[in-house]
Write an enzyme that holds these catalytic residues in place. Structure first.
Site, short mmCIF file in Angstrom:
data_model
loop_
_atom_site.label_atom_id
_atom_site.label_comp_id
_atom_site.label_asym_id
_atom_site.label_seq_id
_atom_site.Cartn_x
_atom_site.Cartn_y
_atom_site.Cartn_z
N CYS A 132 -12.75 0.72 -29.56
CA CYS A 132 -14.05 1.33 -29.88
C CYS A 132 -14.84 1.66 -28.63
CB CYS A 132 -14.84 0.38 -30.77
SG CYS A 132 -13.87 -0.05 -32.21
N GLY A 184 0.77 -1.25 0.00
CA GLY A 184 0.00 0.00 0.00
C GLY A 184 0.80 1.28 0.00
N ARG A 238 -5.46 1.53 -16.26
CA ARG A 238 -5.58 2.37 -15.07
C ARG A 238 -6.30 3.70 -15.33
NH1 ARG A 238 -2.24 4.09 -12.04
NH2 ARG A 238 -3.21 3.40 -10.11
N GLU A 277 4.32 -6.27 2.22
CA GLU A 277 3.87 -6.83 0.93
C GLU A 277 3.81 -5.73 -0.14
OE1 GLU A 277 -0.03 -8.39 1.69
OE2 GLU A 277 0.64 -9.83 3.18
N PRO A 278 4.90 -5.04 -0.41
CA PRO A 278 4.83 -3.94 -1.37
C PRO A 278 4.79 -4.42 -2.82
CG PRO A 278 7.08 -4.24 -0.65
CD PRO A 278 6.26 -5.25 0.11
N GLY A 279 3.98 -3.78 -3.62
CA GLY A 279 3.95 -4.07 -5.05
C GLY A 279 4.29 -2.80 -5.81
N ARG A 280 3.33 -1.86 -5.81
CA ARG A 280 3.46 -0.63 -6.57
C ARG A 280 4.74 0.15 -6.24
NH1 ARG A 280 -1.18 2.20 -8.11
NH2 ARG A 280 -2.28 1.14 -6.42
N TYR A 302 -9.63 3.74 -13.12
CA TYR A 302 -9.54 4.51 -11.86
C TYR A 302 -9.39 6.01 -12.09
CZ TYR A 302 -7.65 -0.12 -10.61
OH TYR A 302 -7.42 -1.46 -10.48
N1 LLP Z 1 -1.10 -7.19 -0.29
C1 LLP Z 1 -2.41 -7.36 -0.57
C2 LLP Z 1 -3.18 -8.32 0.24
C3 LLP Z 1 -3.01 -6.65 -1.62
O1 LLP Z 1 -4.31 -6.83 -1.88
C4 LLP Z 1 -2.23 -5.75 -2.39
C5 LLP Z 1 -2.83 -4.99 -3.50
C6 LLP Z 1 -0.87 -5.61 -2.06
C7 LLP Z 1 -0.34 -6.34 -1.00
C8 LLP Z 1 0.05 -4.69 -2.83
O2 LLP Z 1 -0.33 -3.37 -2.71
P1 LLP Z 1 0.61 -2.19 -3.27
O3 LLP Z 1 1.87 -2.17 -2.46
O4 LLP Z 1 0.89 -2.47 -4.69
O5 LLP Z 1 -0.21 -0.97 -3.08
N2 LLP Z 1 -4.98 -2.39 -9.70
C9 LLP Z 1 -4.88 -1.29 -8.76
C10 LLP Z 1 -4.21 -1.70 -7.48
C11 LLP Z 1 -4.90 -2.86 -6.77
C12 LLP Z 1 -4.18 -3.28 -5.50
C13 LLP Z 1 -4.73 -4.57 -4.98
N3 LLP Z 1 -4.06 -5.10 -3.84
C14 LLP Z 1 -4.16 -0.12 -9.43
O6 LLP Z 1 -3.84 -0.21 -10.62
O7 LLP Z 1 -3.96 0.92 -8.80
#
Ligand code: LLP
Length: 416
Positions: A344, A237, A313, A271-274, A317
């Protein structure tokens, strides 16, 4: 991550125009250096606490990206059997995997138990019972962590906010308490941790720390009743800058977590992704046509070869992605452009109202596209998904080839 040298946009030492010439467009292009630096910075910010990073595979699940994360000692946060297969295919260790998600199937649970993953992040009572049954069936003990919904407002976009009572995720503290009791009495289960994830693209530390504080009182309560947890998982997050947002200050987040954790035995899981990938990637696209408006009140459209199926995105969003010209050397006047794709639907746009000078054939880079870009791509309008490129210093390599129409037709031809 990208910068201009001699009026040409580069990623690390490679001109993006060179990549477009070699592999075509649209293409996702990622910087290895950016990924390395992002993980290193996060580790440094949390140096005051025993911490393990579990990269959230959903943000960008390319096998090469997973390998890079593994070389930094990261584990993985997954949400499906498919993501677990990717971790395995990338040669990473399933023992470093935590499995989140509200709808784990029996097959997915079996697969994860057989591979001895680190733990399940459990989101409901029925899921806990299913994991117990499957573990018994497979003669294994499954490690579990309850995903607590701390009822904290992450103050982010409603679609990516997950920590409120009305969201489908996790269980309340009251239910979690009962589930820990149940798990501690179950010979097939081992309650090893607690977790939460309150949302994505969070720019302030307060909601994250409030969630941690709520988890800590549960951890203490469980401790008193003899249930000793080994880890506290704060989810991902961490917010980044797309436009003018304040990115989450990871140093102050890490510092505050260290203070709250001092004197405790648990390891922190993240749990970082973004935050590790978004600003390390661009979507490279070419203007197929320009359609200048006939008068000042009619929009100017630049129709590019990337669309909402490649990067959803903005359409989904209303997300803002910066758009930069790949070459800047031109005297032509700037004007306001709507950058749209060939699909389209009027919702098919990548960026609105951008001041740029665009001519037919120009290359553009859509910035901050390294997370939730390619992973959310689809075949809408029977478009093949883009290729993915990894830049490393002055070299680049194709880490996923462009999807062809035969790739798409194969599954249907098999039925004829
Ligand atoms: N852990 C859990 C349980 C999650 O559901 C998520 C993201 C993460 C970790 C990673 O979160 P981050 O660090 O990336 O914020 N498609 C959307 C984002 C959906 C996120 C879903 N869960 C977008 O394009 O903004």
């Amino acid at each position: 991550m990208v910068s201009y040298k001699d009026n040409q946009l580069h990623m690390e030492e490679v001109a993006l125009a060179t990549i477009a010439e070699a592999v075509g467009t649209p293409s996702y292009v990622y910087s290895k250096r950016y990924l390395d630096e992002a993980v290193t910075a996060l580790k440094a910010a949390f140096a005051g606490t025993p911490t393990k990073i579990h990269y959230s595979v959903k943000a960008n699940s390319n096998l090469s990206i997973l390998r890079i994360m593994a070389t930094h000692g990261c584990g993985f946060d997954i949400v499906s059997g498919g993501e677990l297969s990717r971790v395995v295919a990338a040669g990473c260790d399933p023992a470093d995997v935590i499995f989140s998600g509200v709808g784990k199937t029996t097959e997915e649970i079996d697969y994860a138990i057989k591979l001895n993953i680190h733990c399940f992040n459990v989101e409901s009572e029925q899921e806990l019972s299913r994991i117990s049954e499957r573990a018994e069936n497979l003669h294994k003990i499954a490690a579990v962590s309850m995903r607590v919904n701390p009822n904290v407002d992450a103050q982010t976009h409603p679609y990516i906010s997950t920590g409120l009572r009305e969201n489908k995720f996790g269980v309340s503290v009251d239910v979690a308490r009962q589930l820990y009791q149940q798990a501690s009495e179950d010979p097939n289960l081992n309650p090893t941790g607690v977790d939460c994830h309150i949302g994505s693209q969070i720019s302030r530390t307060e909601p994250l720390l409030e969630a941690l504080t709520n988890l800590l009182s549960l951890v203490d309560e469980l401790d008193r009743s003899g249930i000793k947890l080994e880890h506290i998982d704060l989810g991902g997050g961490m917010g980044i800058r797309y436009n003018d947002e304040d990115p989450l200050d990871i140093e102050s987040y890490g510092g505050a977590v260290a203070q709250l954790l001092s004197g405790r035995r648990q390891t922190i899981f993240l749990e970082p992704g973004r935050s590790l990938t978004a600003n390390g990637g661009v979507l490279l696209t070419r203007a197929e046509y320009t359609k200048p408006g006939a008068s000042d009140d009619i929009p100017n459209f630049a129709v590019v070869d990337a669309a909402m199926n490649d990067l959803i995105r903005p359409a989904l969003y209303q997300a803002w992605h910066d758009v930069l010209p790949v070459k800047t050397q031109r005297d032509a006047a700037m004007t306001t452009w709507q950058i749209v794709g060939p699909i389209c639907e009027s919702g098919d746009f990548l960026a609105k109202d951008r001041q740029l000078s665009i001519e037919q054939g120009d290359l553009l880079a859509v910035i901050s596209a390294g997370a939730y870009g390619m992973v959310q791509a689809s075949n809408y309008n029977s478009r093949g998904r883009p290729c993915e490129i990894l830049v490393d210093g002055d070299t680049f390599s194709v880490i996923r080839r462009r999807e062809t129409i035969s790739d798409q037709l194969r599954l249907e031809r098999e039925q004829l």
